[in-house]
Design a protein around this motif. Structure first.
Motif, PDB file in Angstrom:
ATOM      1  N   ARG A  30      28.404  57.848  71.931  1.00 42.07           N
ATOM      2  CA  ARG A  30      28.253  57.327  73.297  1.00 42.07           C
ATOM      3  C   ARG A  30      29.369  56.340  73.641  1.00 42.07           C
ATOM      4  O   ARG A  30      30.111  55.908  72.758  1.00 42.07           O
ATOM      5  CB  ARG A  30      26.906  56.630  73.433  1.00 42.07           C
ATOM      6  CG  ARG A  30      25.769  57.612  73.202  1.00 42.07           C
ATOM      7  CD  ARG A  30      24.444  57.013  73.540  1.00 42.07           C
ATOM      8  NE  ARG A  30      23.423  58.053  73.531  1.00 42.07           N
ATOM      9  CZ  ARG A  30      22.211  57.877  73.998  1.00 42.07           C
ATOM     10  NH1 ARG A  30      21.887  56.713  74.516  1.00 42.07           N
ATOM     11  NH2 ARG A  30      21.323  58.847  73.963  1.00 42.07           N
ATOM     12  N   LYS A  51      25.318  43.754  66.226  1.00 44.75           N
ATOM     13  CA  LYS A  51      24.657  45.042  66.447  1.00 44.75           C
ATOM     14  C   LYS A  51      25.607  46.227  66.329  1.00 44.75           C
ATOM     15  O   LYS A  51      25.212  47.350  66.623  1.00 44.75           O
ATOM     16  CB  LYS A  51      24.008  45.034  67.844  1.00 44.75           C
ATOM     17  CG  LYS A  51      22.938  43.983  67.971  1.00 44.75           C
ATOM     18  CD  LYS A  51      22.041  44.238  69.142  1.00 44.75           C
ATOM     19  CE  LYS A  51      20.842  43.304  69.055  1.00 44.75           C
ATOM     20  NZ  LYS A  51      19.937  43.445  70.166  1.00 44.75           N
ATOM     21  N   PHE A  52      26.810  45.947  65.922  1.00 41.75           N
ATOM     22  CA  PHE A  52      27.808  47.013  65.931  1.00 41.75           C
ATOM     23  C   PHE A  52      27.369  48.205  65.085  1.00 41.75           C
ATOM     24  O   PHE A  52      27.632  49.359  65.423  1.00 41.75           O
ATOM     25  CB  PHE A  52      29.160  46.485  65.449  1.00 41.75           C
ATOM     26  CG  PHE A  52      30.246  47.523  65.508  1.00 41.75           C
ATOM     27  CD1 PHE A  52      30.605  48.104  66.717  1.00 41.75           C
ATOM     28  CD2 PHE A  52      30.893  47.952  64.358  1.00 41.75           C
ATOM     29  CE1 PHE A  52      31.595  49.085  66.781  1.00 41.75           C
ATOM     30  CE2 PHE A  52      31.886  48.918  64.407  1.00 41.75           C
ATOM     31  CZ  PHE A  52      32.237  49.482  65.621  1.00 41.75           C
ATOM     32  N   GLN A 103      24.590  49.368  64.873  1.00 46.04           N
ATOM     33  CA  GLN A 103      23.589  50.169  65.597  1.00 46.04           C
ATOM     34  C   GLN A 103      24.243  51.022  66.689  1.00 46.04           C
ATOM     35  O   GLN A 103      23.589  51.831  67.332  1.00 46.04           O
ATOM     36  CB  GLN A 103      22.555  49.253  66.265  1.00 46.04           C
ATOM     37  CG  GLN A 103      21.710  48.480  65.278  1.00 46.04           C
ATOM     38  CD  GLN A 103      20.885  47.407  65.988  1.00 46.04           C
ATOM     39  OE1 GLN A 103      20.599  47.504  67.172  1.00 46.04           O
ATOM     40  NE2 GLN A 103      20.513  46.380  65.250  1.00 46.04           N
ATOM     41  N   TYR A 104      25.499  50.772  66.929  1.00 49.91           N
ATOM     42  CA  TYR A 104      26.183  51.491  68.006  1.00 49.91           C
ATOM     43  C   TYR A 104      26.327  52.969  67.640  1.00 49.91           C
ATOM     44  O   TYR A 104      26.737  53.311  66.539  1.00 49.91           O
ATOM     45  CB  TYR A 104      27.560  50.847  68.253  1.00 49.91           C
ATOM     46  CG  TYR A 104      28.507  51.735  69.008  1.00 49.91           C
ATOM     47  CD1 TYR A 104      28.207  52.145  70.313  1.00 49.91           C
ATOM     48  CD2 TYR A 104      29.695  52.176  68.425  1.00 49.91           C
ATOM     49  CE1 TYR A 104      29.075  52.986  70.993  1.00 49.91           C
ATOM     50  CE2 TYR A 104      30.564  53.006  69.099  1.00 49.91           C
ATOM     51  CZ  TYR A 104      30.246  53.411  70.389  1.00 49.91           C
ATOM     52  OH  TYR A 104      31.088  54.258  71.053  1.00 49.91           O
ATOM     53  N   ASP A 105      25.961  53.843  68.585  1.00 52.00           N
ATOM     54  CA  ASP A 105      26.052  55.288  68.380  1.00 52.00           C
ATOM     55  C   ASP A 105      27.431  55.749  68.844  1.00 52.00           C
ATOM     56  O   ASP A 105      27.724  55.751  70.047  1.00 52.00           O
ATOM     57  CB  ASP A 105      24.941  55.964  69.209  1.00 52.00           C
ATOM     58  CG  ASP A 105      25.026  57.482  69.136  1.00 52.00           C
ATOM     59  OD1 ASP A 105      25.964  57.995  68.483  1.00 52.00           O
ATOM     60  OD2 ASP A 105      24.162  58.143  69.743  1.00 52.00           O
ATOM     61  N   TRP A 113      36.631  47.257  70.932  1.00 53.94           N
ATOM     62  CA  TRP A 113      36.409  45.958  71.593  1.00 53.94           C
ATOM     63  C   TRP A 113      37.581  45.596  72.494  1.00 53.94           C
ATOM     64  O   TRP A 113      37.409  45.068  73.588  1.00 53.94           O
ATOM     65  CB  TRP A 113      36.144  44.888  70.545  1.00 53.94           C
ATOM     66  CG  TRP A 113      35.895  43.531  71.140  1.00 53.94           C
ATOM     67  CD1 TRP A 113      36.665  42.425  70.990  1.00 53.94           C
ATOM     68  CD2 TRP A 113      34.808  43.145  71.993  1.00 53.94           C
ATOM     69  NE1 TRP A 113      36.125  41.374  71.689  1.00 53.94           N
ATOM     70  CE2 TRP A 113      34.988  41.788  72.325  1.00 53.94           C
ATOM     71  CE3 TRP A 113      33.711  43.822  72.517  1.00 53.94           C
ATOM     72  CZ2 TRP A 113      34.111  41.093  73.153  1.00 53.94           C
ATOM     73  CZ3 TRP A 113      32.834  43.136  73.327  1.00 53.94           C
ATOM     74  CH2 TRP A 113      33.039  41.782  73.643  1.00 53.94           C
ATOM     75  N   TRP A 172      27.803  50.559  76.185  1.00 59.23           N
ATOM     76  CA  TRP A 172      26.929  49.872  75.221  1.00 59.23           C
ATOM     77  C   TRP A 172      27.178  48.359  75.278  1.00 59.23           C
ATOM     78  O   TRP A 172      26.248  47.551  75.342  1.00 59.23           O
ATOM     79  CB  TRP A 172      27.213  50.433  73.827  1.00 59.23           C
ATOM     80  CG  TRP A 172      26.389  49.828  72.722  1.00 59.23           C
ATOM     81  CD1 TRP A 172      25.071  50.061  72.464  1.00 59.23           C
ATOM     82  CD2 TRP A 172      26.849  48.906  71.729  1.00 59.23           C
ATOM     83  NE1 TRP A 172      24.680  49.327  71.374  1.00 59.23           N
ATOM     84  CE2 TRP A 172      25.752  48.612  70.898  1.00 59.23           C
ATOM     85  CE3 TRP A 172      28.084  48.302  71.458  1.00 59.23           C
ATOM     86  CZ2 TRP A 172      25.843  47.743  69.825  1.00 59.23           C
ATOM     87  CZ3 TRP A 172      28.167  47.431  70.388  1.00 59.23           C
ATOM     88  CH2 TRP A 172      27.057  47.158  69.578  1.00 59.23           C
ATOM     89  N   ALA A 173      28.441  47.999  75.295  1.00 61.27           N
ATOM     90  CA  ALA A 173      28.787  46.567  75.345  1.00 61.27           C
ATOM     91  C   ALA A 173      28.352  45.949  76.678  1.00 61.27           C
ATOM     92  O   ALA A 173      27.892  44.802  76.723  1.00 61.27           O
ATOM     93  CB  ALA A 173      30.296  46.381  75.131  1.00 61.27           C
ATOM     94  N   PHE A 205      31.259  53.150  74.106  1.00 61.01           N
ATOM     95  CA  PHE A 205      31.167  51.782  73.589  1.00 61.01           C
ATOM     96  C   PHE A 205      31.123  50.788  74.747  1.00 61.01           C
ATOM     97  O   PHE A 205      30.403  49.801  74.729  1.00 61.01           O
ATOM     98  CB  PHE A 205      32.363  51.484  72.682  1.00 61.01           C
ATOM     99  CG  PHE A 205      32.365  50.070  72.145  1.00 61.01           C
ATOM    100  CD1 PHE A 205      31.615  49.738  71.026  1.00 61.01           C
ATOM    101  CD2 PHE A 205      33.107  49.068  72.768  1.00 61.01           C
ATOM    102  CE1 PHE A 205      31.602  48.433  70.535  1.00 61.01           C
ATOM    103  CE2 PHE A 205      33.098  47.771  72.292  1.00 61.01           C
ATOM    104  CZ  PHE A 205      32.346  47.460  71.170  1.00 61.01           C
ATOM    105  N   VAL A 262      27.490  41.668  69.993  1.00 59.38           N
ATOM    106  CA  VAL A 262      28.188  42.946  69.798  1.00 59.38           C
ATOM    107  C   VAL A 262      28.511  43.138  68.304  1.00 59.38           C
ATOM    108  O   VAL A 262      28.312  44.209  67.738  1.00 59.38           O
ATOM    109  CB  VAL A 262      29.488  42.997  70.650  1.00 59.38           C
ATOM    110  CG1 VAL A 262      30.397  44.119  70.207  1.00 59.38           C
ATOM    111  CG2 VAL A 262      29.136  43.164  72.122  1.00 59.38           C
TER     112      VAL A 262
END
Lengths: 509, 181
Positions: B59, B51-52, B54-56, B16, B64-65, B61, B48
């Motif tokens: 990939r 759903k963290f 769910q973060y892959d 983050w 994604w963010a 970040f 964020v």
């Protein structure tokens, strides 16, 4: 190039007009390098904010810092302090420990200095199970005074004590304040100049110095030129004042009705459609939006939106929209009585003396849209056959649909009646015995495609369906009339009086 | 604290911290009103976090963010379209893409250096120019309000801010050139 850079910064500072924003967007679409320039300037803007807000939230400046800000520049030497920003550690709520490691998250002291770090932290703790990891409020520089309006009680006001125990006349109110007025009338005078008059029961939240949300109840807004752009939100509608007066009503089901008293407003329905679609409404026009209407779609919870024009006979607002067809002054007159339109007639109307309609109050009908017409009658007491008052949707006086309140000597009753008539056939009238007994009532004709239905109400809220039918006739006009009917008296007397207090037409969007 | 959770926390914090500035800059470029930008940023942060899990991790970040940021900005746009003109969705995405590219052109260390340069250069702005810059960026005041405080017209304030930004830009470039020599 220079102009574009300045334009970008005006946009980033929220100072560009909609038109300027559109021009900027169009320019950016011309070339990718323009987007890059925008992004670079946006990054500079962000960095400037970050750096200067950090300064703003830093403890009182050292002497040399003060000197830097107060140094005259030889251009008039404004003496105003540069940044009245204070370090607000002392404002930290009790029980909030400082952030143990403020570098962990770049939250406080940065651009987003009032980011709700405790919420953030609490959520994180809850979601990740990080017990004991605690975020303090750290620093919340408050550069502006949050009080934005003053409440004045116009009549005995009763406020919801469970929500608000301190509102009285002359109370200053801050951003986020919820005003729950149970009874009475209160005026909220915003510092920007806008005045909102609330009539209880009403629940309103102050969102900003130019922005309020009405959750339910009635309000009227008066906005002087200097407060143009004042916004009121409801669950279904956003209303931007363009220097005018308007009223809003939100019922407990969330149905919103906006009516423009004077000037213009801009309304949008963020839940319904393309956000760019906005409606400008002028004096006399109104917009109604809700999920609970007469419509058959109400059960599907689709948002129904109606835009209309109301003819208010108390003020005669909108009266000029109506045309009186074939006015027969020997046997018909109209004037204003007790804030109503008094229609006094000693003659027939739809058929008239020569088979043409007489004394009909008409206006052009919407051609391709579904619509409703509503007539509110303050008083009409039919005494004999064919004395009636009613609404019309018509092509001509041989081809029309109508909803009337009438007397039938043969049936020996008063009743509401719906019928469709054409050259080719007389539709079977449908009558329902209803006696309004000297009290006010409302009639409604609703067009949905080729179907027309007739409704009646005693209270404007609860509507009863009389009948519906497919209308084979063209639709050119809508309107209302009162008829003395036959047997026609000699010399045009006696007159029968109908007191009309409201007529409106609304188009379904 | 559970070791796995501690690692997760550390991991999240690092990610983050890396992405925050880009996301904040992107948000502030599209939601110009400072208070609204704060609101959107807080929504992005909450999403964020939510759903963290769910973060892959295979990939980016940051990407994604930024995806979450786009969604939240669009959502905000739907809610607040009354306020002002917003750029169309395709423009919003183009800006997001270019923002990521330009932001990442500079290494993290260089960005930190740039920030130091910016602060140094800001100190060179004097008098009412400095006051106006602080009011504009530090307090989020509008040109009209700044003008009232400084007894100037809003137009003159805008010109002064424009000149001040130009000075800052030139100063940063000059200092960078000096560092290269």
């Amino acid at each position: 190039m220079t102009d574009h850079v300045q334009q970008i910064h005006e946009y980033l500072a929220a100072e560009a007009s909609d038109e300027e924003c559109r021009r900027l967007e169009a320019w950016m679409k011309e070339d990718e390098s323009h987007v890059d320039l925008f992004v670079r300037e946006a990054l500079l803007h962000y960095q400037l904010r970050e750096a200067l807000r950090e300064e703003c939230s830093t403890p009182a400046p050292l002497d040399d810092e003060k000197d830097r800000h107060s140094a005259g520049d030889g251009a008039g030497g404004a003496s105003t302090a540069a940044a009245p920003c204070l370090h607000h550690d002392e404002d930290q709520p009790p029980g909030m420990d400082p952030l143990p490691d403020s570098s962990v998250f770049r939250i406080c002291g940065n651009t987003f200095s009032s980011w709700p770090a405790p919420v953030f932290g609490t959520l994180l703790v809850a979601l990740l199970g990080l017990g004991g990891w605690y975020f303090g409020l750290g620093c919340l520089p408050t550069c502006k005074n949050d009080e934005v309006a003053t409440v004045q009680e116009l009549s005995a006001c009763k406020w919801d004590k469970s929500r608000d125990d301190s509102t009285t006349s002359d109370t200053r109110v801050s951003l986020g304040r919820v005003l729950n007025l149970l009874e009475g009338t209160a005026r909220v005078k915003f510092d920007c100049g806008a005045e909102v008059t609330l009539t209880g029961p009403a629940l309103m939240k102050i969102d900003s110095d130019m922005d309020a949300t009405l959750h339910h109840g009635d309000l009227s807004v008066n906005v002087p030129d200097e407060a143009r752009g004042f916004l009121v939100h409801t669950s279904e509608m956003d209303v931007r004042d363009l220097g005018t007066e308007f009223t809003l009503n939100v019922d407990k089901q969330g149905q919103t009705k906006l009516e423009v008293v004077d000037g213009k407003v801009e309304a949008s329905l963020p839940q319904k459609e393309d956000l760019r679609k906005k409606r400008n409404l002028a004096e006399g026009e109104y917009l109604r939006a809700g999920r609970s209407t007469l419509d058959e779609e109400s059960s599907s919870q689709r948002l129904n939106v109606f835009r209309g024009v109301r003819v208010d006979f108390a003020t005669m607002q909108g009266f000029s929209l109506l045309e009186i067809i074939n006015e027969n002054k020997d046997r018909f007159r109209h004037n204003t009585v007790n804030e109503c339109l008094s229609v006094d007639t000693a003659w027939g109307s739809v058929f008239g003396s020569q088979g043409a309609g007489e004394n009909l109050f008409l206006l052009p009908a919407p051609q391709n849209e579904d619509f409703d017409v509503v007539l509110s009658v303050a008083k009409f007491v039919p005494q004999r056959t064919s004395e009636h008052v009613g609404l019309l949707i018509l092509d001509d006086t041989d081809n029309y649909s109508r909803m009337i309140y009438a007397m039938s000597t043969e049936r020996e009753d008063r009743h509401v009646k719906f019928n469709v008539e054409t050259d080719a056939a007389l539709g079977q009238p449908v009558c329902e015995p209803v006696d309004f007994d000297n009290k006010s009532f409302q009639l409604r004709l609703m067009r949905r495609g080729s179907e027309i239905s007739g409704w009646w109400s005693r209270d404007r809220k609860h509507w009863n369906l009389c009948h519906s039918a497919t209308a084979p006739h063209a639709i050119r006009h809508v309107g209302f009339y009162a008829s003395k009917g036959h047997p026609y008296p000699k010399n045009g007397t006696p007159y029968r009086q109908a007191l009309i207090d409201e007529f409106m037409i609304e188009i379904k969007e | 604290m559970d070791k796995q959770l501690a690692e997760e926390k550390q991991n999240f914090t690092e990610l983050w911290n890396e992405a925050y500035r880009l996301v904040a800059a992107y948000t502030s470029s599209l939601v110009a009103d400072h208070h609204h930008a704060e609101e959107v940023m807080s929504r992005i942060a909450v999403t964020v976090i939510k759903k963290f899990q769910q973060y892959d991790p295979t990939r980016s970040f940051e990407a994604w963010a930024m995806g979450i940021a786009r969604f939240e900005i669009l959502k905000f746009r739907r809610e607040r379209a009354r306020d002002r003109h917003f750029f169309a969705q395709d423009m919003l995405e183009t800006i997001g893409d270019r923002c990521s590219v330009i932001f990442n052109e500079r290494a993290a260390q260089q960005r930190t250096d740039d920030e130091s340069l910016l602060k140094e250069c800001l100190k060179q702005i004097q008098g009412r120019g400095a006051q106006a810059m602080t009011m504009c960026y530090g307090e989020s005041l509008r040109a009209e309000e700044i003008g009232q405080r400084l007894k100037m017209t809003a137009g003159a304030v805008r010109t002064m801010l424009h000149r001040a930004r130009g000075s800052v830009r030139r100063c940063i470039e000059q200092k960078k050139n000096e560092a290269r020599l």
